[in-house]
Design an enzyme around this catalytic site. Structure first.
Site, mmCIF file in Angstrom:
data_model
loop_
_atom_site.group_PDB
_atom_site.id
_atom_site.type_symbol
_atom_site.label_atom_id
_atom_site.label_comp_id
_atom_site.label_asym_id
_atom_site.label_seq_id
_atom_site.Cartn_x
_atom_site.Cartn_y
_atom_site.Cartn_z
ATOM 1 N N TYR A 162 11.149 -88.104 68.826
ATOM 2 C CA TYR A 162 9.717 -87.902 68.638
ATOM 3 C C TYR A 162 8.952 -89.183 68.318
ATOM 4 C CZ TYR A 162 9.924 -82.850 68.912
ATOM 5 O OH TYR A 162 10.061 -81.567 69.368
ATOM 6 N N LYS A 190 25.241 -83.448 66.752
ATOM 7 C CA LYS A 190 26.092 -83.568 67.940
ATOM 8 C C LYS A 190 26.907 -84.842 67.781
ATOM 9 C CE LYS A 190 27.186 -82.230 72.212
ATOM 10 N NZ LYS A 190 27.859 -80.969 72.557
ATOM 11 N N ASP A 227 25.211 -77.128 70.142
ATOM 12 C CA ASP A 227 25.447 -76.125 71.195
ATOM 13 C C ASP A 227 26.159 -74.907 70.604
ATOM 14 O OD1 ASP A 227 27.543 -77.909 70.779
ATOM 15 O OD2 ASP A 227 28.162 -77.999 72.880
ATOM 16 N N ASP A 250 13.673 -78.648 66.722
ATOM 17 C CA ASP A 250 12.642 -78.059 67.579
ATOM 18 C C ASP A 250 13.243 -76.952 68.428
ATOM 19 O OD1 ASP A 250 10.170 -77.814 69.005
ATOM 20 O OD2 ASP A 250 11.139 -78.884 70.659
ATOM 21 N N ASP A 278 13.039 -72.400 68.042
ATOM 22 C CA ASP A 278 12.519 -71.419 69.009
ATOM 23 C C ASP A 278 13.520 -70.275 69.160
ATOM 24 O OD1 ASP A 278 10.180 -72.884 69.526
ATOM 25 O OD2 ASP A 278 10.243 -72.334 71.658
HETATM 26 C C1 IPM Z 1 6.779 -77.325 67.410
HETATM 27 C C2 IPM Z 1 6.194 -77.675 68.731
HETATM 28 C C3 IPM Z 1 5.868 -79.174 68.744
HETATM 29 C C4 IPM Z 1 7.164 -79.928 68.511
HETATM 30 C C5 IPM Z 1 5.158 -79.671 70.017
HETATM 31 C C6 IPM Z 1 3.901 -78.884 70.286
HETATM 32 C C7 IPM Z 1 4.875 -81.144 69.961
HETATM 33 O O1 IPM Z 1 7.038 -77.337 69.778
HETATM 34 O O2 IPM Z 1 6.076 -77.429 66.395
HETATM 35 O O3 IPM Z 1 7.956 -76.931 67.363
HETATM 36 O O4 IPM Z 1 7.877 -80.242 69.481
HETATM 37 O O5 IPM Z 1 7.469 -80.204 67.355
HETATM 38 MN MN MN Z 2 8.834 -76.350 69.136
#
Ligand code: IPM
Ligand code: MN
Length: 356
Positions: free
Chosen positions: A139, A192, A225, A249, A253
């Protein structure tokens, strides 16, 4: 006893961000009134529309304005008229980096009544927390091109890890695991190390060293993984995970979906240092096509508001919101999977207020 005013900056942002922010603020107003919390909210119109109008993302003096606040609430960013990356880098990552919000705290908790795509799993099985490092890794934007646009093009994007950066995150995660004090009391490092033999070796060594200061906390390690597999197969095995920015990140999700989707997942970008300002956000995006339709689930935003209160010293108010949300999801909302919450955005906010 006279109480200090809680001073909040709200950035509703783009798309459906303003709608879910309104519900979070509605719940804040209700809980603050009954708990006697004095607060003020400064609304900031930062985001895609303002950028298209003025070319500015964070206006001059904007960071200093935020530094004077106790907390920031962010709705969502992402605008169909703005190229990908501009607002993400210019607003979200800018605030995380410049305010040194080095912890991204993302609880993965299945609320009662909320549907998870994991067959046969319920709230007792899905209740863990991801501590994602929030200022380093891929990042940082370090890299470049060689011979751009030619057949010989080279693109490089470097992952940056520092001892200081991983140590402060790992240490915070150990403290957090200790405080959370779940029966598992286990901190799992997710990385990893078998491939990223420099950067993640630094994480590994730092994790081992810091662990010596926390003999009461059990430690574990998963490759990222394998972690994805275990989160689906055995989510109940996790207590607290600490991981790097990029992997955090991705796995959050996955965490978001197993807890019922982005409509319920919230996160905190914390600067835990003295004088640090933290930012609280629902994890979902700006969902532009749903703007103004009263369809987006505001529970994630309301949960983010509870986290804001928790981290600004209003634990009781936070716990009351958590309980009200669990009551609403458990008894008033048929199912909270995307688009099927059975109520409109505003109505869900009203239900939470009523449950308070
Ligand atoms: C999150 C989002 C952000 C990230 C993006 C929008 C830059 O996906 O907050 O997880 O990658 O951190
Ligand atoms: Mn994200």
């Amino acid at each position: 006893m006279a109480q200090r005013t809680l001073s909040i900056a709200a950035i509703p942002g783009d798309g459906t961000g303003p709608e879910v922010t309104a519900e979070a603020l509605k719940v804040l107003a209700a809980v603050a009134a009954s708990e006697g919390i004095s607060y003020d909210v400064e609304m900031l119109d930062w985001g895609g529309d303002r950028y298209l109008r003025t070319g500015e993302i964070v206006p001059d003096g904007g960071l200093d304005l935020l530094r004077r606040k106790d907390a920031i609430f962010l709705g969502a960013i992402g605008h169909p008229g703005v190229a990908p990356g501009i607002l993400e880098k210019g607003l979200l990552l800018e605030l995380r980096f410049k305010l040194d919000q080095y912890i991204n705290l993302r609880p993965v908790k299945l609320l009662p009544g909320v549907e998870t795509p994991l067959a046969g799993r319920g709230p007792a099985d899905i209740d863990f927390v991801v501590v994602r490092e929030n200022t380093e890794d891929l990042y940082c934007g370090v890299g470049g091109y060689l011979k751009k646009g030619t057949a010989d093009e080279v693109a490089m994007q470097q992952a940056v890890y520092t001892r200081k950066g991983c140590e402060r995150c790992i240490r915070w995660a150990f403290d957090y695991t200790r405080k959370r004090n779940s029966p598992k009391k286990t901190l799992t490092l997710v990385a990893k190390t078998n491939v990223l033999t420099y950067g993640h070796d630094l994480w590994w060594r730092t994790f081992q060293e810091v662990a010596k200061d926390y003999p009461d906390v059990k430690t574990d390690y998963n490759h990222v993984d394998a972690c994805c597999m275990w989160m689906v197969k055995n989510p109940d095995a996790y207590d607290v995970i600490v991981t790097t920015n990029m992997f955090g990140d991705i796995i959050t999700d996955l965490g978001g979906i197993i807890q019922g989707g982005m409509g319920v997942a919230a996160g905190a970008n914390l600067n835990p240092d003295k004088g640090g300002v933290s930012m609280f956000e629902p994890m979902g995006g700006s969902a532009p096509k749903y703007t103004g339709t009263n369809k987006i689930n505001p529970i994630a935003a309301i949960n983010a508001m509870a986290m804001l209160l928790e981290h600004t010293g209003h634990s009781k108010a936070a716990a009351r919101i958590d309980a009200a949300v669990a009551h609403v999801t458990g008894t008033k909302m048929a199912t909270q999977a995307a688009g099927r919450m059975g109520h409109g955005t505003r109505e869900v906010g009203d239900l939470v207020v009523a449950a308070l």
